[in-house]
Design an enzyme around this catalytic site. Structure first.
Site, PDB file in Angstrom:
ATOM      1  N   ARG A  56       0.837  -1.203   0.000  1.00 51.89           N
ATOM      2  CA  ARG A  56       0.000   0.000   0.000  1.00 51.89           C
ATOM      3  C   ARG A  56       0.874   1.256   0.000  1.00 51.89           C
ATOM      4  O   ARG A  56       0.383   2.363   0.170  1.00 51.89           O
ATOM      5  CB  ARG A  56      -0.933  -0.005   1.216  1.00 51.89           C
ATOM      6  CG  ARG A  56      -1.850  -1.214   1.267  1.00 51.89           C
ATOM      7  CD  ARG A  56      -2.855  -1.125   2.407  1.00 51.89           C
ATOM      8  NE  ARG A  56      -3.473  -2.412   2.684  1.00 51.89           N
ATOM      9  CZ  ARG A  56      -4.499  -2.917   2.000  1.00 51.89           C
ATOM     10  NH1 ARG A  56      -5.019  -2.233   1.002  1.00 51.89           N
ATOM     11  NH2 ARG A  56      -4.998  -4.104   2.311  1.00 51.89           N
TER      12      ARG A  56
ATOM     13  N   ALA B  33       2.610   3.979  -1.765  1.00 57.20           N
ATOM     14  CA  ALA B  33       2.489   4.598  -3.091  1.00 57.20           C
ATOM     15  C   ALA B  33       3.841   4.761  -3.771  1.00 57.20           C
ATOM     16  O   ALA B  33       3.953   4.621  -5.002  1.00 57.20           O
ATOM     17  CB  ALA B  33       1.792   5.952  -2.971  1.00 57.20           C
TER      18      ALA B  33
ATOM     19  N   ASP C 207       9.935  -8.169  -0.063  1.00 59.66           N
ATOM     20  CA  ASP C 207      10.340  -7.753   1.275  1.00 59.66           C
ATOM     21  C   ASP C 207      11.785  -7.338   1.139  1.00 59.66           C
ATOM     22  O   ASP C 207      12.595  -8.052   0.532  1.00 59.66           O
ATOM     23  CB  ASP C 207      10.185  -8.872   2.300  1.00 59.66           C
ATOM     24  CG  ASP C 207      10.274  -8.335   3.730  1.00 59.66           C
ATOM     25  OD1 ASP C 207       9.676  -7.282   3.995  1.00 59.66           O
ATOM     26  OD2 ASP C 207      10.952  -8.954   4.559  1.00 59.66           O
ATOM     27  N   SER C 208      12.072  -6.180   1.616  1.00 56.59           N
ATOM     28  CA  SER C 208      13.415  -5.651   1.422  1.00 56.59           C
ATOM     29  C   SER C 208      13.846  -4.874   2.648  1.00 56.59           C
ATOM     30  O   SER C 208      13.025  -4.489   3.491  1.00 56.59           O
ATOM     31  CB  SER C 208      13.462  -4.750   0.180  1.00 56.59           C
ATOM     32  OG  SER C 208      12.494  -3.724   0.274  1.00 56.59           O
TER      33      SER C 208
ATOM     34  N   TYR D 182      15.849   4.089   3.750  1.00 56.86           N
ATOM     35  CA  TYR D 182      17.245   4.392   4.073  1.00 56.86           C
ATOM     36  C   TYR D 182      18.018   4.915   2.862  1.00 56.86           C
ATOM     37  O   TYR D 182      19.248   5.069   2.933  1.00 56.86           O
ATOM     38  CB  TYR D 182      17.946   3.131   4.608  1.00 56.86           C
ATOM     39  CG  TYR D 182      17.343   2.601   5.887  1.00 56.86           C
ATOM     40  CD1 TYR D 182      17.774   3.071   7.130  1.00 56.86           C
ATOM     41  CD2 TYR D 182      16.347   1.635   5.867  1.00 56.86           C
ATOM     42  CE1 TYR D 182      17.228   2.584   8.305  1.00 56.86           C
ATOM     43  CE2 TYR D 182      15.796   1.138   7.035  1.00 56.86           C
ATOM     44  CZ  TYR D 182      16.234   1.617   8.255  1.00 56.86           C
ATOM     45  OH  TYR D 182      15.693   1.137   9.429  1.00 56.86           O
ATOM     46  N   ASP D 183      17.330   5.211   1.760  1.00 58.32           N
ATOM     47  CA  ASP D 183      18.006   5.695   0.550  1.00 58.32           C
ATOM     48  C   ASP D 183      18.959   6.868   0.800  1.00 58.32           C
ATOM     49  O   ASP D 183      20.038   6.917   0.200  1.00 58.32           O
ATOM     50  CB  ASP D 183      16.983   6.097  -0.514  1.00 58.32           C
ATOM     51  CG  ASP D 183      16.382   4.900  -1.241  1.00 58.32           C
ATOM     52  OD1 ASP D 183      16.907   3.780  -1.092  1.00 58.32           O
ATOM     53  OD2 ASP D 183      15.383   5.080  -1.961  1.00 58.32           O
TER      54      ASP D 183
ATOM     55  N   LYS E 171      18.538   4.930 -10.399  1.00 54.85           N
ATOM     56  CA  LYS E 171      18.372   4.108  -9.208  1.00 54.85           C
ATOM     57  C   LYS E 171      17.792   2.747  -9.567  1.00 54.85           C
ATOM     58  O   LYS E 171      18.285   1.702  -9.121  1.00 54.85           O
ATOM     59  CB  LYS E 171      17.469   4.816  -8.199  1.00 54.85           C
ATOM     60  CG  LYS E 171      17.171   3.974  -6.961  1.00 54.85           C
ATOM     61  CD  LYS E 171      16.107   4.601  -6.093  1.00 54.85           C
ATOM     62  CE  LYS E 171      15.659   3.633  -5.011  1.00 54.85           C
ATOM     63  NZ  LYS E 171      14.549   4.159  -4.198  1.00 54.85           N
TER      64      LYS E 171
ATOM     65  N   HIS F 250      18.537  -2.958  -5.676  1.00 57.35           N
ATOM     66  CA  HIS F 250      18.212  -4.311  -5.244  1.00 57.35           C
ATOM     67  C   HIS F 250      16.824  -4.723  -5.723  1.00 57.35           C
ATOM     68  O   HIS F 250      16.607  -5.844  -6.168  1.00 57.35           O
ATOM     69  CB  HIS F 250      18.274  -4.387  -3.721  1.00 57.35           C
ATOM     70  CG  HIS F 250      17.434  -3.356  -3.015  1.00 57.35           C
ATOM     71  ND1 HIS F 250      17.561  -1.998  -3.247  1.00 57.35           N
ATOM     72  CD2 HIS F 250      16.436  -3.478  -2.090  1.00 57.35           C
ATOM     73  CE1 HIS F 250      16.695  -1.339  -2.497  1.00 57.35           C
ATOM     74  NE2 HIS F 250      15.999  -2.209  -1.795  1.00 57.35           N
TER      75      HIS F 250
END
Length: 215
Positions: free
Chosen positions: A17, A19, A86-87, A171-172, A192, A197
Site C-alpha cells: 500500500r 504509493a 520484502d526488502s 534508508y536511501d 536508481k 536491489h
C-alpha cells in the site's frame, strides 16, 4: 488513476500500500526501459485497489518468507497473480541488522525518519571503513493456482554519516552505492532502478511474470 486507466482490468497486483513502492515497481516493470514494456501500467495495481483485504502479518524470519506470505494472501483474496517484495538494509557491523526489521527498526512501522535517525545514532562511533552495508530484496510471485517463484537482488555500498538527497524512501538517503559519489536518494529514478536491489530482483522475476500472464 484516470477514467481510462480504471477501464483496464487488473492483471497483476502488488502486495503493498506504499504509493512510492507501487510507482517504483510500475516503472521497473512497465516503463520504457522496463522489464515488461508491453504490460499496460494501469493493469498493475497496488493492494489499495482491494481495501477489503487485510494487511498480512509479516512474521517470517527471512525476506523471502515475508514476501511469499504477502503474495500468497493477496493472490488468494483477489484471484489475481500477485507479486510482493520484502526488502531492507543489512549493515555488516550489525551482523545484517536491521534486515527484516528495517521498516520498524525504531519501533514504529513505516516511520522512515525515526528508523534512519536511530540507525545513524547507533553507528555514530563506527569508523568509515567499517560502515559497509547493502540493500537486499526478495521478490515473490504467487499465482491463484499456487505456483510460487522467488528471486533476490542486492545493492552494496557504504553508509553516510548524514542523509543526502530527497529522492527515494526509507534508508536511501544514507546509502552510497559502490562506485557512486551520490547517495541512493540523490540518483534520478531511472538510474536508481537500473542498479537497485529491487530492480535487480524484479528484472530476474520478470520472465516468470510474463510466462504466467501469458498462460
Amino acid at each position: 488513476m484516470t477514467p481510462e486507466d480504471a477501464a483496464v482490468a487488473p492483471r497483476l497486483v502488488l502486495a503493498t500500500r506504499n504509493a512510492h513502492k507501487v510507482a517504483e515497481l510500475r516503472a521497473i516493470l512497465t516503463g520504457p526501459d522496463g522489464a515488461l514494456p508491453w504490460l499496460d501500467p494501469a493493469a498493475v495495481v497496488g493492494a489499495d485497489a482491494f481495501p477489503e483485504v487485510p494487511d498480512t502479518v509479516e512474521d517470517g524470519v527471512t525476506f523471502a518468507e515475508n514476501a511469499l506470505l504477502k503474495a500468497r494472501a493477496l493472490a488468494a483474496a483477489t484471484g489475481l497473480v500477485a507479486i510482493a517484495d520484502d526488502s531492507g538494509l543489512a549493515v555488516d557491523v550489525l551482523g545484517g541488522a536491521p534486515g527484516i526489521f528495517s521498516a520498524r527498526w525504531s519501533g514504529r512501522h513505516g516511520d522512515d525518519r525515526a528508523n534512519l535517525e536511530l540507525l545513524l545514532a547507533q553507528l555514530g562511533d563506527v569508523r568509515d571503513e567499517h560502515r559497509a552495508a547493502g540493500f537486499v530484496c526478495a521478490a515473490a510471485l504467487v499465482t491463484p493456482a499456487g505456483e510460487e517463484v522467488v528471486r533476490e537482488g542486492h545493492l552494496r555500498g557504504t553508509l553516510l554519516r548524514t542523509p543526502r538527497g530527497d529522492g527515494g524512501f526509507g534508508y536511501d538517503p544514507i546509502l552510497l552505492p559502490e562506485g557512486e559519489t551520490r547517495s541512493t536518494a540523490e540518483l534520478p529514478a531511472e538510474e536508481k532502478n537500473a542498479i537497485s536491489h529491487r530492480g535487480e530482483a524484479f528484472r530476474a522475476l520478470a520472465p516468470e511474470i510474463a510466462r504466467v500472464l501469458s498462460a
